[in-house]
Design a protein around this motif. Sequence first.
Motif, PDB file in Angstrom:
ATOM      1  N   VAL A  36       2.882 -10.247   0.796  1.00 17.71           N
ATOM      2  CA  VAL A  36       3.013  -8.895   1.361  1.00 17.71           C
ATOM      3  C   VAL A  36       2.358  -7.864   0.440  1.00 17.71           C
ATOM      4  CG1 VAL A  36       4.664  -7.051   1.865  1.00 17.71           C
ATOM      5  CG2 VAL A  36       5.048  -9.362   2.760  1.00 17.71           C
ATOM      6  N   LEU A  37       2.672  -7.942  -0.866  1.00 18.21           N
ATOM      7  CA  LEU A  37       2.116  -6.978  -1.814  1.00 18.21           C
ATOM      8  C   LEU A  37       0.596  -7.127  -1.930  1.00 18.21           C
ATOM      9  CD1 LEU A  37       4.768  -7.112  -4.698  1.00 18.21           C
ATOM     10  CD2 LEU A  37       4.407  -5.266  -3.048  1.00 18.21           C
ATOM     11  N   GLY A  38       0.110  -8.371  -1.924  1.00 22.67           N
ATOM     12  CA  GLY A  38      -1.324  -8.602  -2.066  1.00 22.67           C
ATOM     13  C   GLY A  38      -2.121  -8.070  -0.887  1.00 22.67           C
ATOM     14  N   SER A  39      -1.678  -8.390   0.322  1.00 26.45           N
ATOM     15  CA  SER A  39      -2.386  -7.878   1.499  1.00 26.45           C
ATOM     16  C   SER A  39      -2.237  -6.367   1.606  1.00 26.45           C
ATOM     17  CB  SER A  39      -1.877  -8.568   2.763  1.00 26.45           C
ATOM     18  OG  SER A  39      -0.478  -8.365   2.929  1.00 26.45           O
ATOM     19  N   SER A  40      -1.083  -5.839   1.169  1.00 21.89           N
ATOM     20  CA  SER A  40      -0.868  -4.387   1.213  1.00 21.89           C
ATOM     21  C   SER A  40      -1.864  -3.650   0.327  1.00 21.89           C
ATOM     22  CB  SER A  40       0.554  -4.048   0.781  1.00 21.89           C
ATOM     23  OG  SER A  40       1.505  -4.559   1.690  1.00 21.89           O
ATOM     24  N   LEU A  41      -2.199  -4.241  -0.825  1.00 25.29           N
ATOM     25  CA  LEU A  41      -3.203  -3.630  -1.691  1.00 25.29           C
ATOM     26  C   LEU A  41      -4.509  -3.413  -0.938  1.00 25.29           C
ATOM     27  CD1 LEU A  41      -2.966  -5.366  -5.186  1.00 25.29           C
ATOM     28  CD2 LEU A  41      -2.692  -2.940  -4.705  1.00 25.29           C
ATOM     29  N   ALA A  42      -4.967  -4.470  -0.268  1.00 22.88           N
ATOM     30  CA  ALA A  42      -6.250  -4.394   0.429  1.00 22.88           C
ATOM     31  C   ALA A  42      -6.176  -3.484   1.644  1.00 22.88           C
ATOM     32  CB  ALA A  42      -6.693  -5.796   0.839  1.00 22.88           C
ATOM     33  N   ALA A 161       5.314  -6.876   9.575  1.00 24.73           N
ATOM     34  CA  ALA A 161       6.079  -5.627   9.551  1.00 24.73           C
ATOM     35  C   ALA A 161       5.738  -4.798   8.320  1.00 24.73           C
ATOM     36  CB  ALA A 161       7.574  -5.940   9.576  1.00 24.73           C
ATOM     37  N   PHE A 162       5.735  -5.438   7.153  1.00 24.50           N
ATOM     38  CA  PHE A 162       5.443  -4.683   5.936  1.00 24.50           C
ATOM     39  C   PHE A 162       3.976  -4.270   5.865  1.00 24.50           C
ATOM     40  CE2 PHE A 162       9.505  -6.422   4.593  1.00 24.50           C
ATOM     41  CZ  PHE A 162      10.041  -5.352   3.872  1.00 24.50           C
TER      42      PHE A 162
END
Length: 530
Positions: A36-42, A161-162
């Motif tokens: 979640v955090l990794g894809s959120s960065l991009a 969702a995130f």
Amino acid sequence: MSHIGTPPCDKGVVLSDALAKPCAAASRRWTLLAAVLGSSLAFMDGTVVNVTLPAIQHQFNASVSDVQWIMEAYTLVLAALLLVGGALGDHYGRRRLFVIGIALFATASIGCAMSSSALQLIATRAIQGIGAAMLIPGSLALVSSAYPLAERGAAIGTWSAFSGITTAVGPVAGGFLVEHYSWKWAFLLNLPISILLLLICLTKVPESFDKKDRDSVDLLGALLVTLALAGIVFSLIDSQNEGVSTVVLIAGVGGVIAFILFFWMEMHKKNPMLPLGLFRERNFAGANLLTFLLYAAMGGSLFFLPLNLIQVQGYGATAAGAAFMPLVVIMFALSRWAGRLVDLFGSKLPLIVGPLVASVGFGMFAWPSINSDYWSTFFPAICVMGLGMSVTVAPLTTTVMNAVDTDRAGTASGVNNAVSRVAGLLAIAVFGIVLTRQFDSALHSELVRLQVSPATLSSILAQRQKLAGIVVPVDVPHADALALRHAIGMSFVSGFRWVMAISSACALLAAISACFFIDGKGAAAITKQR
């Protein structure tokens, strides 16, 4: 632009029956958090940067072509390396490549914040794109390897969702940082997330490989498609400033030749990054044609919307970021409902209706002039476009996944995801030509009408490559300066209307392509047929 809302088939790879090696429940939760955090960065980086572009243009005294490259450098590298990024993770270790991607992305983010020129920022944005090409497929591969097939659905829901939340927060957070601090903080925002992510990956996330894919890393194919896209995009963007010069011709022809070599090699390679045989399936080919047309409309047009809102309409960066919220909220709220449309109606109907509604939404963006009220102009247009995209995205993803056998679902989803990004990449360059040409024509007419002094005329025309970012000379009387600002704004609006009209036409063509290439079978019918 980078996508507002996740692109089609971002979730598709985790639906494939990959070689899962389920780990302990605690490790799964940490792995999901890392994904979640990794894809959120991009994802967040693309939407954050969009609202920073006017401030960056002003600080570096940059042309619109420079601003385009700040976005294009990231998208170009990401689109070109997206397919090979997942294969590299399978080959060398999914966690290992994911960690390298985080470190590269964080380092490039520092470089972006420290850039002292547009050229430096463009270069560091390209490095960010390399990191993102490891993060996006890497995050999904980590989920796929940690969760057994029966439990991936819940993991997908959490990840989706995130991803939607971070995509929604991105423009507002970026706008707030620009308005109250500096555009540099929009990049430095990545650092605390990256540090936390590295700690989680190195201490909590298990490593995984896929030995059957040891020979599937198509690095030469990735290099050729990167050169092809770079050559074509460079020729399109540079032609805005220089016309059809020798350099533009060489870059364009070189890009086309690289594309021809890429497709020839992919036809003859044992494990290509782009299996062209997939396009023999009518639904798959049709879905990708629809994707290209619709995401060209979305990516190309929405790149210029923040410039309109901030430089022409006078919005603050925070307000401009918040203007995108209805689109993200609608797509997020309707995603589950839209996912059932294929089962109820088959894939053909929603893939006709969705782009048609989106076409109306794009057309509505051509209505506002200068100082238009948001709630009666831009808000309805964003809502209608969001509804159309919501009706389209989930059925489009399902159509792509159902068009191929299960063991090729990951590859098919990656191809469709890359197509959506390439569409936006090329559209930003092409639409920039249209907007620039119309802006120049309209501005010339406005300046003739105003009968400005030769000195003022020379100053304005020398900056015309900035479009709405043109700075009126300080020695111009206040009343004349207001008239000039109005003329510059109206010239931009004239070009923006052409861009939105073309976007509307592209979405309409996407609906027409669904009529001819997509069959009407639902998911249940396809499964039964197999």
